[in-house]
Write a protein that holds these residues in place. Structure first.
Motif, PDB file in Angstrom:
ATOM      1  N   GLY A   1     -25.990 -48.402  74.272  1.00  0.00           N
ATOM      2  CA  GLY A   1     -26.912 -47.479  74.856  1.00  0.00           C
ATOM      3  C   GLY A   1     -27.244 -48.281  76.190  1.00  0.00           C
ATOM      4  O   GLY A   1     -28.320 -48.032  76.744  1.00  0.00           O
ATOM      5  N   GLY A   2     -26.301 -48.789  76.973  1.00  0.00           N
ATOM      6  CA  GLY A   2     -26.883 -49.562  78.303  1.00  0.00           C
ATOM      7  C   GLY A   2     -27.447 -50.832  78.152  1.00  0.00           C
ATOM      8  O   GLY A   2     -27.949 -51.405  79.107  1.00  0.00           O
ATOM      9  N   TYR A   3     -27.763 -51.451  77.035  1.00  0.00           N
ATOM     10  CA  TYR A   3     -28.400 -52.670  76.670  1.00  0.00           C
ATOM     11  C   TYR A   3     -27.505 -53.653  76.009  1.00  0.00           C
ATOM     12  O   TYR A   3     -26.536 -53.386  75.147  1.00  0.00           O
ATOM     13  CB  TYR A   3     -29.627 -52.625  75.708  1.00  0.00           C
ATOM     14  CG  TYR A   3     -30.646 -51.692  76.489  1.00  0.00           C
ATOM     15  CD1 TYR A   3     -31.207 -51.944  77.479  1.00  0.00           C
ATOM     16  CD2 TYR A   3     -30.647 -50.277  76.083  1.00  0.00           C
ATOM     17  CE1 TYR A   3     -32.255 -51.352  78.181  1.00  0.00           C
ATOM     18  CE2 TYR A   3     -31.764 -49.532  76.507  1.00  0.00           C
ATOM     19  CZ  TYR A   3     -32.516 -49.997  77.754  1.00  0.00           C
ATOM     20  OH  TYR A   3     -33.472 -49.240  78.049  1.00  0.00           O
ATOM     21  N   LEU A   4     -27.538 -54.876  76.597  1.00  0.00           N
ATOM     22  CA  LEU A   4     -26.715 -56.192  75.887  1.00  0.00           C
ATOM     23  C   LEU A   4     -27.013 -56.201  74.698  1.00  0.00           C
ATOM     24  O   LEU A   4     -28.088 -56.123  74.269  1.00  0.00           O
ATOM     25  CB  LEU A   4     -27.202 -57.492  76.729  1.00  0.00           C
ATOM     26  CG  LEU A   4     -26.553 -57.648  78.135  1.00  0.00           C
ATOM     27  CD1 LEU A   4     -27.161 -58.856  78.833  1.00  0.00           C
ATOM     28  CD2 LEU A   4     -25.024 -57.762  78.153  1.00  0.00           C
ATOM     29  N   SER A   5     -25.937 -56.378  73.812  1.00  0.00           N
ATOM     30  CA  SER A   5     -25.948 -56.211  72.247  1.00  0.00           C
ATOM     31  C   SER A   5     -25.337 -57.540  71.814  1.00  0.00           C
ATOM     32  O   SER A   5     -25.992 -58.256  70.987  1.00  0.00           O
ATOM     33  CB  SER A   5     -25.403 -55.153  71.906  1.00  0.00           C
ATOM     34  OG  SER A   5     -25.253 -54.973  70.470  1.00  0.00           O
ATOM     35  N   TRP A   6     -24.166 -57.900  72.039  1.00  0.00           N
ATOM     36  CA  TRP A   6     -23.624 -59.216  71.614  1.00  0.00           C
ATOM     37  C   TRP A   6     -22.486 -59.558  72.559  1.00  0.00           C
ATOM     38  O   TRP A   6     -21.946 -58.831  73.586  1.00  0.00           O
ATOM     39  CB  TRP A   6     -23.208 -58.978  70.203  1.00  0.00           C
ATOM     40  CG  TRP A   6     -21.938 -58.617  69.799  1.00  0.00           C
ATOM     41  CD1 TRP A   6     -20.682 -59.003  69.789  1.00  0.00           C
ATOM     42  CD2 TRP A   6     -21.712 -56.959  69.496  1.00  0.00           C
ATOM     43  NE1 TRP A   6     -19.882 -58.166  69.241  1.00  0.00           N
ATOM     44  CE2 TRP A   6     -20.499 -57.015  69.190  1.00  0.00           C
ATOM     45  CE3 TRP A   6     -22.562 -56.043  69.582  1.00  0.00           C
ATOM     46  CZ2 TRP A   6     -19.737 -55.838  68.829  1.00  0.00           C
ATOM     47  CZ3 TRP A   6     -22.078 -54.627  69.272  1.00  0.00           C
ATOM     48  CH2 TRP A   6     -20.744 -54.513  68.738  1.00  0.00           C
ATOM     49  N   LEU A   7     -22.198 -61.015  72.382  1.00  0.00           N
ATOM     50  CA  LEU A   7     -21.146 -61.508  72.977  1.00  0.00           C
ATOM     51  C   LEU A   7     -20.254 -62.136  72.196  1.00  0.00           C
ATOM     52  O   LEU A   7     -20.839 -62.850  71.053  1.00  0.00           O
ATOM     53  CB  LEU A   7     -21.761 -62.817  73.744  1.00  0.00           C
ATOM     54  CG  LEU A   7     -20.955 -64.128  74.305  1.00  0.00           C
ATOM     55  CD1 LEU A   7     -20.399 -63.494  75.823  1.00  0.00           C
ATOM     56  CD2 LEU A   7     -21.609 -65.173  74.841  1.00  0.00           C
ATOM     57  N   GLU A   8     -18.917 -61.923  72.031  1.00  0.00           N
ATOM     58  CA  GLU A   8     -18.125 -62.290  71.244  1.00  0.00           C
ATOM     59  C   GLU A   8     -16.979 -63.147  71.733  1.00  0.00           C
ATOM     60  O   GLU A   8     -16.382 -62.958  72.753  1.00  0.00           O
ATOM     61  CB  GLU A   8     -17.356 -61.111  70.581  1.00  0.00           C
ATOM     62  CG  GLU A   8     -16.398 -61.319  69.330  1.00  0.00           C
ATOM     63  CD  GLU A   8     -16.075 -60.127  68.546  1.00  0.00           C
ATOM     64  OE1 GLU A   8     -15.053 -59.994  68.094  1.00  0.00           O
ATOM     65  OE2 GLU A   8     -16.855 -59.229  68.589  1.00  0.00           O
ATOM     66  N   VAL A   9     -16.733 -64.277  70.792  1.00  0.00           N
ATOM     67  CA  VAL A   9     -15.668 -65.314  71.494  1.00  0.00           C
ATOM     68  C   VAL A   9     -14.424 -65.120  70.368  1.00  0.00           C
ATOM     69  O   VAL A   9     -14.704 -65.316  69.180  1.00  0.00           O
ATOM     70  CB  VAL A   9     -16.316 -66.685  71.327  1.00  0.00           C
ATOM     71  CG1 VAL A   9     -15.182 -67.783  71.731  1.00  0.00           C
ATOM     72  CG2 VAL A   9     -17.537 -66.784  72.273  1.00  0.00           C
TER      73      VAL A   9
END
Length: 120
Positions: A90-98
């Motif tokens: 929805g336009g907001y940072l949610s997660w960072l995946e490695v």
């Protein structure tokens, strides 16, 4: 910067969101308001965010979940052991995946941070 956002996460987010597109610019503005809600327990460094959405505007990504940034990792030897993905909901940072693509090289957030700095 929010002190509850570890430097390694902030560095990788900044490196992944380095384009001057409207989406990346808007998502970078959210970084100071992020905190890490949870981390993957396998040691890869994947981080799930909490964000006070009342303090920032959404990025123009639409209402669904999108991959807002994708960075292929390249080692000094030229190998490609994985990638970093940044997700927005929805336009907001949610997660960072490695993500790891190989069993030969362990891909962690620290390794991703190093390889992203080496190749930029």
């Amino acid at each position: 910067m929010n002190e509850s956002l570890p430097a390694d996460v902030a560095d990788v987010l900044a490196a992944a969101l380095n384009k001057d597109t409207p989406v990346h610019v808007a998502l970078r503005r959210q970084i100071p308001h992020l905190s890490v809600r949870a981390r993957c327990t396998c040691g890869c460094g994947t981080a799930y965010f909490e964000l006070d959405t009342s303090k920032v505007d959404p990025a123009p990504t639409g209402p669904s979940t999108v991959v807002a940034a994708e960075v292929q990792l390249v080692t000094e030897a030229g190998e490609c052991p994985g990638e970093v993905l940044v997700f927005a909901q929805g336009g907001y940072l949610s997660w960072l995946e490695v993500c790891s693509w190989s069993d030969d090289i362990q891909v962690t957030l620290a390794a991703a941070r190093h390889w992203m700095q080496t190749c930029s």
